[in-house]
Scaffold this motif. Structure first.
Motif, short mmCIF file in Angstrom:
data_model
loop_
_atom_site.label_atom_id
_atom_site.label_comp_id
_atom_site.label_asym_id
_atom_site.label_seq_id
_atom_site.Cartn_x
_atom_site.Cartn_y
_atom_site.Cartn_z
N SER A 214 0.85 -1.18 0.00
CA SER A 214 0.00 0.00 0.00
C SER A 214 0.89 1.24 0.00
CB SER A 214 -0.90 0.01 1.24
OG SER A 214 -0.14 0.22 2.41
N ASP A 215 0.37 2.33 -0.46
CA ASP A 215 1.16 3.57 -0.50
C ASP A 215 1.58 4.00 0.89
OD1 ASP A 215 -0.73 5.08 -3.24
OD2 ASP A 215 0.96 3.67 -3.24
N SER A 216 0.78 3.69 1.88
CA SER A 216 1.06 4.15 3.24
C SER A 216 2.25 3.44 3.88
CB SER A 216 -0.17 3.99 4.12
OG SER A 216 -0.54 2.62 4.22
N VAL A 217 2.63 2.27 3.35
CA VAL A 217 3.74 1.54 3.97
C VAL A 217 4.92 1.36 3.01
CG1 VAL A 217 2.08 0.28 5.37
CG2 VAL A 217 3.02 -0.81 3.34
N LYS A 218 4.75 1.74 1.76
CA LYS A 218 5.81 1.55 0.77
C LYS A 218 7.07 2.27 1.22
CE LYS A 218 4.07 1.40 -3.25
NZ LYS A 218 3.43 1.80 -4.52
N GLY A 219 8.19 1.57 1.15
CA GLY A 219 9.46 2.13 1.57
C GLY A 219 9.77 1.91 3.04
N ARG A 220 8.79 1.50 3.82
CA ARG A 220 9.00 1.23 5.25
C ARG A 220 8.82 -0.25 5.59
NH1 ARG A 220 5.53 3.28 8.88
NH2 ARG A 220 3.75 3.35 7.45
N PHE A 221 7.92 -0.91 4.91
CA PHE A 221 7.63 -2.32 5.18
C PHE A 221 8.17 -3.18 4.04
CE2 PHE A 221 3.49 -1.76 7.89
CZ PHE A 221 4.15 -0.84 8.70
N THR A 222 8.59 -4.38 4.39
CA THR A 222 9.09 -5.32 3.39
C THR A 222 8.50 -6.70 3.66
OG1 THR A 222 11.18 -4.12 3.21
CG2 THR A 222 11.12 -6.35 2.33
N ILE A 223 7.94 -7.31 2.65
CA ILE A 223 7.40 -8.66 2.77
C ILE A 223 8.41 -9.62 2.17
CG2 ILE A 223 6.10 -8.53 0.59
CD1 ILE A 223 3.87 -10.13 2.01
N SER A 224 8.63 -10.74 2.85
CA SER A 224 9.61 -11.71 2.38
C SER A 224 9.17 -13.11 2.80
CB SER A 224 10.99 -11.40 2.94
OG SER A 224 11.01 -11.50 4.35
N ARG A 225 9.92 -14.12 2.35
CA ARG A 225 9.51 -15.50 2.65
C ARG A 225 10.71 -16.34 3.06
NH1 ARG A 225 10.42 -15.34 -2.86
NH2 ARG A 225 11.39 -17.17 -3.82
N ASP A 226 10.39 -17.42 3.74
CA ASP A 226 11.37 -18.46 4.04
C ASP A 226 10.75 -19.77 3.58
OD1 ASP A 226 12.84 -20.57 5.22
OD2 ASP A 226 13.55 -19.22 6.81
N ASN A 227 11.21 -20.27 2.45
CA ASN A 227 10.61 -21.48 1.87
C ASN A 227 10.70 -22.67 2.81
OD1 ASN A 227 10.06 -20.01 -0.41
ND2 ASN A 227 11.74 -20.87 -1.61
N ALA A 228 11.84 -22.83 3.43
CA ALA A 228 12.05 -24.00 4.28
C ALA A 228 11.12 -24.02 5.48
CB ALA A 228 13.51 -24.04 4.74
N LYS A 229 10.70 -22.85 5.92
CA LYS A 229 9.86 -22.76 7.11
C LYS A 229 8.39 -22.50 6.78
CE LYS A 229 13.54 -21.05 10.13
NZ LYS A 229 13.98 -19.98 11.05
N ASN A 230 8.06 -22.45 5.49
CA ASN A 230 6.68 -22.13 5.09
C ASN A 230 6.20 -20.88 5.81
OD1 ASN A 230 6.44 -24.30 3.36
ND2 ASN A 230 5.46 -25.62 4.88
N THR A 231 7.03 -19.88 5.82
CA THR A 231 6.75 -18.66 6.58
C THR A 231 6.95 -17.43 5.72
OG1 THR A 231 7.39 -19.73 8.66
CG2 THR A 231 7.36 -17.32 8.63
N VAL A 232 6.03 -16.50 5.88
CA VAL A 232 6.15 -15.19 5.23
C VAL A 232 6.30 -14.15 6.33
CG1 VAL A 232 4.97 -13.46 3.84
CG2 VAL A 232 4.89 -15.86 3.17
N TYR A 233 7.18 -13.20 6.11
CA TYR A 233 7.47 -12.17 7.10
C TYR A 233 7.03 -10.80 6.61
CZ TYR A 233 10.58 -15.83 8.81
OH TYR A 233 11.09 -17.01 9.26
#
Length: 124
Positions: free
Chosen positions: A60-79
């Motif tokens: 969203s525009d309100s979080v762009k540049g401050r928040f980052t979404i990422s993943r860990d395949n081995a742990k089936n986890t998204v951060y």
């Protein structure tokens, strides 16, 4: 798919938190994963999303540049790494899994699986 969100808490403005969304099974990776937030009396608001296929990310525009979404395949986890937090980021944060078309990835309705929510409070 069962989702477990965690990592919320109380932080001062300008601080950081990392939210985690752990899935119960590997089929998680065939879904798009979204983070939404909600405050009392308001509708659920899109924050960020990630598609496993191709690795596209959306913010969203309100979080762009401050928040980052990422993943860990081995742990089936998204951060969701949240930096430079502001008091207006205070909300209950939910992770969700679904198969939205690209045009609907920022809307909650196409997501069929939801975690229980984790509270994020940012003090000024």
């Amino acid at each position: 798919v069962q989702l477990q969100a965690s990592g919320g808490g109380l932080v001062q403005a300008g601080g950081s938190l990392r939210l985690s969304c752990a899935a119960s099974e590997g089929s998680f990776r065939s879904y798009a994963i979204g983070w939404f937030r909600q405050t009392p009396g308001k509708e659920r608001e899109f924050v960020a999303a990630f598609r496993w296929s191709g690795g596209s990310t959306y913010y969203s525009d309100s979080v762009k540049g401050r928040f980052t979404i990422s993943r860990d395949n081995a742990k089936n986890t998204v951060y969701l790494q949240m930096n430079s937090l502001k008091p207006e980021d205070t909300a209950v944060y939910y992770c969700a899994a679904g198969r939205p078309i690209i045009g609907a990835i920022m809307t909650p309705n196409p997501y069929g699986y939801w975690g229980q929510g984790t509270q994020v409070t940012v003090s000024s």
